[in-house]
Write an enzyme that holds these catalytic residues in place. Structure first.
Site, mmCIF file in Angstrom:
data_model
loop_
_atom_site.group_PDB
_atom_site.id
_atom_site.type_symbol
_atom_site.label_atom_id
_atom_site.label_comp_id
_atom_site.label_asym_id
_atom_site.label_seq_id
_atom_site.Cartn_x
_atom_site.Cartn_y
_atom_site.Cartn_z
ATOM 1 N N CYS A 77 0.804 -0.982 0.004
ATOM 2 C CA CYS A 77 -0.159 -0.002 -0.022
ATOM 3 C C CYS A 77 0.890 1.262 0.065
ATOM 4 C CB CYS A 77 -0.855 0.010 1.319
ATOM 5 S SG CYS A 77 -1.711 1.602 1.746
ATOM 6 N N CYS A 80 0.291 3.718 2.778
ATOM 7 C CA CYS A 80 0.763 3.061 3.963
ATOM 8 C C CYS A 80 2.425 3.312 4.180
ATOM 9 C CB CYS A 80 0.395 1.576 4.137
ATOM 10 S SG CYS A 80 -1.188 1.192 4.059
#
Length: 158
Positions: A77, A80
């Site tokens: 991600c 993230c």
């Protein structure tokens, strides 16, 4: 859905990926074999690897009177990865809080049971109960919610 989050696949949960070791390695855009590590676990961030580990950390936090910030994340991600160093930095600045990291691919069933629909998703927990939530890699909003939580307990961790 926030622009700064990654929507997860619908259905049975998350697609399996490599086990999460706290680092993400990416090839650089120049095509070289060099790798760039993104640190997900550092400072005072604790990696949760099982439901039992989760329960133990929540018990410790309750015993010690700590608020828990749980980051449901994934190595693949982008948002993230962008936020990971900031999350580690926050954990060092606020030792009165417990910072947890849960890889949604590693703990698929557990993440699904928490109704994680996008990464990153942050839960703020007191005595095991959710007191706030943030979806997306929004640094100012994460800082704002963290400050609000600290204000609510009258403790800035300093």
């Amino acid at each position: 859905m926030p622009k700064d989050s990654t929507v997860l696949p619908s259905g049975m949960g998350f697609s399996p990926r490599k086990p999460f070791n706290g680092f993400v390695n990416d090839d650089k855009s120049d095509g070289s074999d060099s790798e760039q590590a993104v640190e997900f676990v550092g400072g005072n961030v604790h990696r949760v690897t099982s439901k039992e580990d989760w329960d133990q950390k929540l018990s410790e936090a309750k015993r010690d009177g700590k608020i828990v910030i749980a980051n449901f994340s994934a190595t693949w991600c982008g948002p993230c990865r962008m936020l990971a160093p900031f999350y580690c930095e926050l954990s060092e600045k606020h030792p009165s809080l417990m910072f947890l990291l849960i890889d949604v691919d590693e703990l698929t069933d557990f993440s699904t049971s928490r109704d994680i629909k996008a990464t990153p998703t942050f839960f703020f927990l007191k005595d095991g109960q959710q007191i706030d939530k943030l979806v997306g890699a929004n640094k100012p909003e994460l800082q704002k919610k963290l400050t609000a939580v600290l204000d609510s307990v009258g403790n800035h961790g300093k």
